[in-house]
Structures are given as C-alpha cells and as structure tokens.
Write a protein that holds these residues in place. Structure first.
Motif, PDB file in Angstrom:
ATOM      1  N   PHE A   1     -11.270   3.456  -3.785  1.00  0.00           N
ATOM      2  CA  PHE A   1      -9.916   2.972  -2.973  1.00  0.00           C
ATOM      3  C   PHE A   1      -8.644   3.179  -3.975  1.00  0.00           C
ATOM      4  O   PHE A   1      -7.625   3.490  -3.373  1.00  0.00           O
ATOM      5  CB  PHE A   1     -10.185   1.323  -2.874  1.00  0.00           C
ATOM      6  CG  PHE A   1      -9.226   0.626  -2.215  1.00  0.00           C
ATOM      7  CD1 PHE A   1      -9.142   0.829  -0.702  1.00  0.00           C
ATOM      8  CD2 PHE A   1      -8.359   0.068  -2.555  1.00  0.00           C
ATOM      9  CE1 PHE A   1      -8.310   0.253   0.122  1.00  0.00           C
ATOM     10  CE2 PHE A   1      -7.240  -0.743  -1.974  1.00  0.00           C
ATOM     11  CZ  PHE A   1      -7.216  -0.565  -0.745  1.00  0.00           C
TER      12      PHE A   1
ATOM     13  N   GLU B   1      -8.505   4.133   4.078  1.00  0.00           N
ATOM     14  CA  GLU B   1      -8.406   3.188   3.290  1.00  0.00           C
ATOM     15  C   GLU B   1      -9.007   1.879   4.052  1.00  0.00           C
ATOM     16  O   GLU B   1      -9.650   1.093   3.426  1.00  0.00           O
ATOM     17  CB  GLU B   1      -7.067   2.773   2.641  1.00  0.00           C
ATOM     18  CG  GLU B   1      -6.402   3.436   1.567  1.00  0.00           C
ATOM     19  CD  GLU B   1      -5.413   3.225   1.077  1.00  0.00           C
ATOM     20  OE1 GLU B   1      -4.713   2.279   1.484  1.00  0.00           O
ATOM     21  OE2 GLU B   1      -5.000   3.750   0.001  1.00  0.00           O
TER      22      GLU B   1
ATOM     23  N   GLU C   1      -5.483   5.275  -3.016  1.00  0.00           N
ATOM     24  CA  GLU C   1      -4.384   4.521  -3.123  1.00  0.00           C
ATOM     25  C   GLU C   1      -3.148   5.429  -3.866  1.00  0.00           C
ATOM     26  O   GLU C   1      -2.056   5.498  -3.305  1.00  0.00           O
ATOM     27  CB  GLU C   1      -4.193   3.337  -3.943  1.00  0.00           C
ATOM     28  CG  GLU C   1      -4.651   2.153  -3.305  1.00  0.00           C
ATOM     29  CD  GLU C   1      -3.789   1.347  -2.263  1.00  0.00           C
ATOM     30  OE1 GLU C   1      -3.343   2.195  -1.242  1.00  0.00           O
ATOM     31  OE2 GLU C   1      -3.461   0.249  -2.530  1.00  0.00           O
TER      32      GLU C   1
END
Length: 311
Positions: free
Chosen positions: A66, A111, A70
C-alpha cells in the motif's frame, strides 16, 4: 467542409493555482515538502515491513504494498504540479493527459482493492484466528496483491479511451491541478452524458463496492471483538483495526464525494479542494496514522533509525 475548419486540441492547459500568483513560492515549497514527506514516510514503511523479522506477517506485507502504491499515486501528479507552479506553464500534451488520468485512476483503484484485502486479512485474523495461518498464507497474499494491481487496468483503458474519444475543439483550459474526468468532460464540445454515466458507473464499481465489502468485514470484526471476554483483548484488537479504519474513511470519503456526487453540485473550486485532499493530504497522513497508532511499527522504526548510531 464544416468539420475541416474545426481546430482540435493537441494539448491542454492546467490552470492549477494560477489564480494565486502571489502564493506561488509558498505553494511550491509546501507541496514539495509534502511530496518529500510522502516518499520518505512511505519509503520507511516499505523498508521496515520488508527487513524487520517481527513485521513479516500478511498485515504488514499488505501495508508495504500500500505504501508503494501511495508513492506511485502521488508521483503521477505532484512532480508535474510542482513543474507547473515553478514555470507558471500548465501545458500538458493530449497523450500525456490521457496517460496521467489512466495511471492515476488505475493506481487509485488498486489502493481501494488493496484496502479490501487488508480488511479481509483483519477479518480472518480476528474472526477465524485458528484458520489464519492456513487461509492467509504467503501465496494467497501475493495473489491478492496481484489482483489488486491488475484488475483496474482493462476497465481504465476502456474509460480513458471513452473520455479521450470526445471532440475537444474549444478552449483547452482545464481548471484543475491535474487531468481529471470532470474538467475534461466540461472541455468537450459534444454531448458528454454517456461518458458521465460511465465515470459514475466506474466509481460505483471501484469505490462503493470495495467500501461495502470493507464495511461488511468490519461489522463482523467489531461484533467478534465485543464478544471477547478480556478487556485487554478488546483494546488490542481495536488498536490493530483503528488505523486501518481511519485511512479507509478519509480515502473513500473524499473520493466518493468527488466521483459520485451529481454534476449539478460540482464546481471547479470544490473539485480542486477535494483533489488536494485525496491526492496530496491523504497520502502524507497514511504513514503517520499507521506508525503513530501501531506499537510494532514504532519499535521497528526506532531500531532502523538508531541502528547507524549503535554501529
């Protein structure tokens, strides 16, 4: 003959913060600082989740992925935004605009899906602890990550093609900080109703369905936690889930407001404000939320940062 006299757009001009010329240096400095913080913060999470033996679990495997997403998510928009602020030229070629919107949406949806995988991991860990090692084995975790990365690509290729198959023959100025569906549809010089429906359907599929799956998982998780006999067990279970829930509500809240609200309630200023929040503010908050609310991460960070001092 009439069509041959039309000049079609070959590039767009992103207006960004051009209405705030006196704040150019300030905005550049703040956004640069935020971007560096995002890269460093998420980069540290990637390092510790891959190198610290105590964090070699499915939860932290997903967190590392994750964090990587990002960095990619913000790198699609922020470097060009910084370049636009610095040069005061927001021009972006037609093809680059298409590539930016495709990449930005694909990573954003990845995401969303990865947050679903993280919620599923917490559900199995708390609701089916005896089966956790069997269900959440390394192979399953890798498969969930790959599915999260790959699933958005075909749909976003189709959506990007539909948006950029429109005729753009009028003003080529987009009142936004990066290429997005809403300002592009406004700039088109033909009826965009069908394309607007496609954008909303895509948002429903890739924002609301993941959010519903996460909500169902957490309803079951909270129900199970409340049945735990010990107070310490309850507090520990809540602490492992609370940081994830904060990220979910912030991320899904802002994106759903932008992509699911009716066109009549949209405005360029509000779109830019929400875009700043979900494209800039949220990614810088995530590593802070996960680190400050997680003792294992704090311990791993201390070890990593104090290692050079001890050596």
């Amino acid at each position: 003959m009439e069509r041959s006299n039309i000049t079609f757009v070959v590039e767009f001009i992103l207006l960004g913060f051009s209405d705030l010329p006196n704040l150019r240096s300030f905005l550049f400095g703040i956004i640069l600082l935020i971007y560096i913080s995002i890269v460093i913060g998420n980069g540290l999470l990637i390092v510790i989740t891959n190198t610290n033996p105590a964090l070699q679990t499915p939860m932290y495997y997903f967190l590392g992925n994750f964090s990587f997403l990002e960095i990619c998510y913000t790198s699609v928009t922020l470097p060009r935004l910084l370049r636009d602020i610095w040069t005061q030229k927001g021009n972006i070629p037609f093809s680059f605009c298409a590539l930016q919107i495709f990449t930005f949406y694909s990573i954003g949806i990845a995401e969303c899906l990865l947050l679903v995988a993280m919620a599923y991991d917490r559900y199995v860990a708390i609701c089916k602890p005896l089966y956790y090692p069997l269900i959440m084995n390394h192979k399953k975790c890798v498969q969930l990550v790959i599915i999260s990365w790959i699933t958005p690509i075909p749909a976003q290729i189709g959506l990007t093609y539909q948006i950029f198959s429109l005729n753009f023959c009028g003003p080529n100025k987009l009142n936004h900080i990066f290429c997005d569906a809403s300002p592009l549809l406004e700039a088109a010089c033909e009826d965009t109703y069908q394309k607007e429906v496609l954008v909303h359907l895509s948002a429903l599929c890739f924002i609301m369905i993941p959010f519903l799956l996460i909500s169902i998982s957490y309803v079951k998780i909270i129900t199970t936690i409340l049945k735990l006999p010990s107070t310490s067990g309850k507090s520990k279970a809540f602490s492992t889930c609370s940081s994830h829930l904060i990220v979910i509500f912030v991320f899904f809240g802002t994106t759903s407001i932008v992509y699911l609200r009716p066109k009549s309630s949209q405005s360029a200023k509000s779109d830019k404000l929400f875009a700043i929040f979900y494209a800039i503010v949220t990614p810088v908050l995530n590593p802070i939320i996960y680190s400050l609310r997680n003792k294992d991460v704090i311990i791993a960070l201390r070890k990593l940062l104090l290692k050079p001092c001890h050596s």
